[in-house]
Design an enzyme around this catalytic site. Structure first.
Site, PDB file in Angstrom:
ATOM      1  N   SER A  21       0.834  -1.204   0.000  1.00 19.11           N
ATOM      2  CA  SER A  21       0.000   0.000   0.000  1.00 19.11           C
ATOM      3  C   SER A  21       0.863   1.245   0.000  1.00 19.11           C
ATOM      4  O   SER A  21       0.349   2.343  -0.161  1.00 19.11           O
ATOM      5  CB  SER A  21      -0.962   0.006   1.191  1.00 19.11           C
ATOM      6  OG  SER A  21      -0.310  -0.316   2.371  1.00 19.11           O
ATOM      7  N   HIS A  55      -4.083  -4.725  -4.705  1.00 20.23           N
ATOM      8  CA  HIS A  55      -4.173  -4.074  -3.402  1.00 20.23           C
ATOM      9  C   HIS A  55      -5.514  -4.353  -2.745  1.00 20.23           C
ATOM     10  O   HIS A  55      -6.536  -3.794  -3.130  1.00 20.23           O
ATOM     11  CB  HIS A  55      -3.944  -2.553  -3.570  1.00 20.23           C
ATOM     12  CG  HIS A  55      -3.896  -1.825  -2.278  1.00 20.23           C
ATOM     13  ND1 HIS A  55      -4.391  -0.553  -2.104  1.00 20.23           N
ATOM     14  CD2 HIS A  55      -3.422  -2.196  -1.065  1.00 20.23           C
ATOM     15  CE1 HIS A  55      -4.221  -0.188  -0.855  1.00 20.23           C
ATOM     16  NE2 HIS A  55      -3.639  -1.163  -0.206  1.00 20.23           N
ATOM     17  N   GLU A  59      -7.661  -2.872  -5.764  1.00 20.92           N
ATOM     18  CA  GLU A  59      -7.046  -1.994  -6.765  1.00 20.92           C
ATOM     19  C   GLU A  59      -6.048  -2.810  -7.587  1.00 20.92           C
ATOM     20  O   GLU A  59      -5.215  -3.534  -7.020  1.00 20.92           O
ATOM     21  CB  GLU A  59      -6.343  -0.822  -6.077  1.00 20.92           C
ATOM     22  CG  GLU A  59      -7.329   0.177  -5.496  1.00 20.92           C
ATOM     23  CD  GLU A  59      -6.650   1.344  -4.791  1.00 20.92           C
ATOM     24  OE1 GLU A  59      -7.122   2.482  -4.932  1.00 20.92           O
ATOM     25  OE2 GLU A  59      -5.637   1.135  -4.080  1.00 20.92           O
ATOM     26  N   ASN A  85      -6.326   4.929  -0.920  1.00 15.55           N
ATOM     27  CA  ASN A  85      -5.553   5.444   0.216  1.00 15.55           C
ATOM     28  C   ASN A  85      -5.199   6.921   0.066  1.00 15.55           C
ATOM     29  O   ASN A  85      -5.032   7.624   1.059  1.00 15.55           O
ATOM     30  CB  ASN A  85      -4.271   4.630   0.406  1.00 15.55           C
ATOM     31  CG  ASN A  85      -4.535   3.345   1.169  1.00 15.55           C
ATOM     32  OD1 ASN A  85      -5.576   3.195   1.808  1.00 15.55           O
ATOM     33  ND2 ASN A  85      -3.595   2.415   1.107  1.00 15.55           N
TER      34      ASN A  85
HETATM   35  N1  3HC Z   1     -12.187 -11.530   8.591  1.00 16.52           N
HETATM   36  C1  3HC Z   1     -13.286 -12.085   8.032  1.00 16.52           C
HETATM   37  N2  3HC Z   1     -14.541 -11.587   8.200  1.00 16.52           N
HETATM   38  C2  3HC Z   1     -14.657 -10.516   9.009  1.00 16.52           C
HETATM   39  C3  3HC Z   1     -13.571  -9.888   9.629  1.00 16.52           C
HETATM   40  C4  3HC Z   1     -12.296 -10.440   9.395  1.00 16.52           C
HETATM   41  N3  3HC Z   1     -11.181  -9.913   9.920  1.00 16.52           N
HETATM   42  N4  3HC Z   1     -14.036  -8.833  10.354  1.00 16.52           N
HETATM   43  C5  3HC Z   1     -15.359  -8.801  10.188  1.00 16.52           C
HETATM   44  N5  3HC Z   1     -15.739  -9.804   9.381  1.00 16.52           N
HETATM   45  C6  3HC Z   1     -17.095 -10.097   8.912  1.00 16.52           C
HETATM   46  C7  3HC Z   1     -17.936 -10.610  10.049  1.00 16.52           C
HETATM   47  O1  3HC Z   1     -17.772 -12.009  10.215  1.00 16.52           O
HETATM   48  C8  3HC Z   1     -19.325 -10.252   9.563  1.00 16.52           C
HETATM   49  O2  3HC Z   1     -19.747 -11.181   8.588  1.00 16.52           O
HETATM   50  P1  3HC Z   1     -21.299 -11.552   8.399  1.00 16.52           P
HETATM   51  O3  3HC Z   1     -21.989 -10.279   7.981  1.00 16.52           O
HETATM   52  O4  3HC Z   1     -21.245 -12.571   7.296  1.00 16.52           O
HETATM   53  O5  3HC Z   1     -21.764 -12.082   9.707  1.00 16.52           O
HETATM   54  C9  3HC Z   1     -19.114  -8.917   8.845  1.00 16.52           C
HETATM   55  O6  3HC Z   1     -17.721  -8.894   8.481  1.00 16.52           O
HETATM   56  C10 3HC Z   1     -19.439  -7.752   9.719  1.00 16.52           C
HETATM   57  O7  3HC Z   1     -18.627  -7.858  10.883  1.00 16.52           O
HETATM   58  P2  3HC Z   1     -19.108  -7.579  12.381  1.00 16.52           P
HETATM   59  O8  3HC Z   1     -20.578  -7.818  12.497  1.00 16.52           O
HETATM   60  O9  3HC Z   1     -18.193  -8.297  13.314  1.00 16.52           O
HETATM   61  O10 3HC Z   1     -18.750  -6.066  12.643  1.00 16.52           O
HETATM   62  P3  3HC Z   1     -19.089  -4.800  11.804  1.00 16.52           P
HETATM   63  O11 3HC Z   1     -20.463  -4.848  11.247  1.00 16.52           O
HETATM   64  O12 3HC Z   1     -18.669  -3.692  12.679  1.00 16.52           O
HETATM   65  O13 3HC Z   1     -18.078  -4.884  10.572  1.00 16.52           O
HETATM   66  C11 3HC Z   1     -16.062  -4.312   9.521  1.00 16.52           C
HETATM   67  C12 3HC Z   1     -16.696  -4.944  10.733  1.00 16.52           C
HETATM   68  C13 3HC Z   1     -16.373  -5.169   8.288  1.00 16.52           C
HETATM   69  C14 3HC Z   1     -14.565  -4.294   9.764  1.00 16.52           C
HETATM   70  C15 3HC Z   1     -16.681  -2.877   9.322  1.00 16.52           C
HETATM   71  O14 3HC Z   1     -16.611  -2.178  10.536  1.00 16.52           O
HETATM   72  C16 3HC Z   1     -15.985  -2.078   8.251  1.00 16.52           C
HETATM   73  O15 3HC Z   1     -16.282  -2.226   7.071  1.00 16.52           O
HETATM   74  N6  3HC Z   1     -15.061  -1.195   8.668  1.00 16.52           N
HETATM   75  C17 3HC Z   1     -14.319  -0.336   7.749  1.00 16.52           C
HETATM   76  C18 3HC Z   1     -13.151  -1.112   7.203  1.00 16.52           C
HETATM   77  C19 3HC Z   1     -12.364  -0.306   6.204  1.00 16.52           C
HETATM   78  O16 3HC Z   1     -12.626   0.855   5.922  1.00 16.52           O
HETATM   79  N7  3HC Z   1     -11.332  -0.937   5.634  1.00 16.52           N
HETATM   80  C20 3HC Z   1     -10.415  -0.287   4.725  1.00 16.52           C
HETATM   81  C21 3HC Z   1      -9.199   0.129   5.473  1.00 16.52           C
HETATM   82  S1  3HC Z   1      -7.960   0.859   4.454  1.00 16.52           S
HETATM   83  C22 3HC Z   1      -6.991  -0.401   3.947  1.00 16.52           C
HETATM   84  O17 3HC Z   1      -7.143  -1.536   4.327  1.00 16.52           O
HETATM   85  C23 3HC Z   1      -5.933  -0.071   2.942  1.00 16.52           C
HETATM   86  C24 3HC Z   1      -4.552  -0.247   3.474  1.00 16.52           C
HETATM   87  O18 3HC Z   1      -3.664  -0.179   2.386  1.00 16.52           O
HETATM   88  C25 3HC Z   1      -4.166   0.791   4.493  1.00 16.52           C
END
Ligand code: 3HC
Length: 296
Positions: free
Chosen positions: A124, A145, A157, A195
Site C-alpha cells: 500500500s 491491493h 485496486e 488510500n
Molecule cells: N475476517 C473475516 N470476516 C470478518 C472480519 C475479518 N477480519 N471482520 C469482520 N468480518 C465479517 C464478520 O464475520 C461479519 O460477517 P457476516 O456479515 O457474514 O456475519 C461482517 O464482516 C461484519 O462484521 P461484524 O458484524 O463483526 O462487525 P461490523 O459490522 O462492525 O463490521 C467491519 C466490521 C467489516 C470491519 C466494518 O466495521 C468495516 O467495514 N469497517 C471499515 C473497514 C475499512 O474501511 N477498511 C479499509 C481500510 S484501508 C486499507 O485496508 C488499505 C490499506 O492499504 C491501508
C-alpha cells in the site's frame, strides 16, 4: 513471443499476517488452490490459526457449512519454503512494507516461479514500478491491493506500471472478478486511489484529536453517526495499523510535498512508541484488557 499463463488456478501467498491470511481465505473460498508461505514455523502457525478461526466463525454463524469449510481448508497448504511455489501461476506478496524484505521475496519468486507466472504485490505504500524493477519480468509484475479485512472489503485496486503487459492486467482483472471482488484499475502513484483519499482523512482525525477538539469517542461517533461510515477514523486506524498508515502518509508527502500529506506529529510519536493499534494491543484504544490505560 510473450509467455502467458493460460489459466490461473494455483496461487501462492507470501506473508501470512492479517492481510496475507485474509488473502489466502479469499482465494481458497473462490476455489483456487493456495499455498501460504511464511518465514518460520511460528509465523506459519499464526497464519494457519487466523484462517481456521475465520472459517470456524463463519460456520458458527451459519454462513458456511462444515463441508464447505473442509473443502476450503483442503485447498490450502502451508509451507516455509518458497521453492514450493515452483508450479504456481500467480504469487501474491503480502510481507512487511520494507523494500529490503520485498527485494529478497521478489528475487526468490522470480527465480522459482515459471517465467510466464504473474507476480503481484499487496503493497500500500511502495512503488509497484520499483518492485517490478527488482525482477527479470517487470511486465508480469502488478499490484493487487486488498483492503482490511480482506475477506470482507470488496475493492481490489489493480495497480499497473508503465511496463505492465496488457494481458497481465486483463488476467489480474479476471482473477479479482472470480474472487467476487470489485477490480478497479489504478496507476502507480503514491496511495493509488483509495488510500490517497482515505489516509489523509484518517491523519486529519489524529490532528483533531491531538488539538483536543473532541475526545476519541466523540470523533469516532461524529463520523459513524453523521456520515454513516461503519467505523470511526480512530477505530479504523487501530484496525489497519498506525505504522501502515504512517508509511502511506510519508509516501504521499515524498511524492507530492503538499501540507495535507504531512503526517500528524502524534501519529509519528505513537508509531515510535509501538502503539500500532489492535495488532500491538494498543493504539487510540486499548485491546490488552489492562485497567484504566492512559489515552495517547
Ligand atoms: N475476517 C473475516 N470476516 C470478518 C472480519 C475479518 N477480519 N471482520 C469482520 N468480518 C465479517 C464478520 O464475520 C461479519 O460477517 P457476516 O456479515 O457474514 O456475519 C461482517 O464482516 C461484519 O462484521 P461484524 O458484524 O463483526 O462487525 P461490523 O459490522 O462492525 O463490521 C467491519 C466490521 C467489516 C470491519 C466494518 O466495521 C468495516 O467495514 N469497517 C471499515 C473497514 C475499512 O474501511 N477498511 C479499509 C481500510 S484501508 C486499507 O485496508 C488499505 C490499506 O492499504 C491501508
Amino acid at each position: 513471443m510473450v509467455a502467458m499463463v493460460e489459466e490461473i488456478n494455483k496461487v501462492g501467498v507470501v506473508g501470512l499476517g492479517t492481510m496475507g491470511a485474509g488473502i489466502v481465505e479469499v482465494f481458497a473460498r473462490a476455489g483456487f488452490t493456495v499455498t501460504g508461505v511464511e518465514i518460520d514455523d511460528a509465523a506459519l502457525e499464526r497464519g494457519r490459526t487466523h484462517l481456521e478461526k475465520s472459517l470456524a466463525k463463519a460456520v458458527a454463524k451459519g454462513k458456511l457449512t462444515e463441508d464447505e469449510q473442509r473443502a476450503i481448508l483442503g485447498r490450502v497448504t502451508f509451507t516455509t519454503s518458497r521453492d514450493d511455489l515452483a508450479d504456481a501461476h500467480l504469487a501474491v506478496e503480502a510481507v512487511p512494507e520494507r523494500l529490503d524484505i520485498k527485494r529478497s521475496v521478489f528475487a526468490d519468486l522470480d527465480r522459482i516461479l515459471p517465467p510466464a507466472a504473474i507476480l503481484a504485490t499487496n503493497t500500500s505504500s511502495l512503488s509497484v514500478t520499483e518492485i517490478a524493477a527488482l525482477t527479470s519480468r517487470p511486465g508480469k509484475v502488478i499490484g493487487l491491493h486488498f483492503f482490511n479485512p480482506a475477506p470482507v472489503m470488496r475493492l481490489v485496486e489493480i495497480v499497473t506500471t508503465v511496463v505492465t503487459e496488457p494481458h497481465v492486467r486483463e488476467t489480474a482483472t479476471q482473477v479479482v472478478t472470480r474472487l467476487g471482488k470489485t477490480p478497479v484499475a489504478v496507476g502507480d502513484r503514491a496511495g493509488f486511489v483509495a488510500n490517497a483519499l482515505l489516509v489523509p482523512y484518517l491523519n486529519h482525525a489524529v490532528a483533531v484529536y491531538e488539538q483536543g477538539l473532541a475526545t476519541r469517542e466523540q470523533i469516532d461517533a461524529a463520523i459513524t453517526s453523521a456520515a454513516g461510515f461503519p467505523m470511526g477514523p480512530l477505530t479504523l486506524m487501530d484496525l489497519v495499523g498506525l505504522d501502515v498508515l504512517l508509511d502511506v502518509m510519508d509516501v504521499l508527502w515524498d511524492e507530492f510535498r503538499r501540507p495535507r500529506y504531512a503526517a500528524a506529529p502524534l501519529l509519528r510519536r505513537m508509531v515510535a512508541a509501538g502503539l500500532l493499534g489492535r495488532k500491538s494491543g494498543r493504539g487510540f484504544y486499548d485491546y490488552s484488557g489492562a485497567d484504566n490505560p492512559a489515552e495517547p
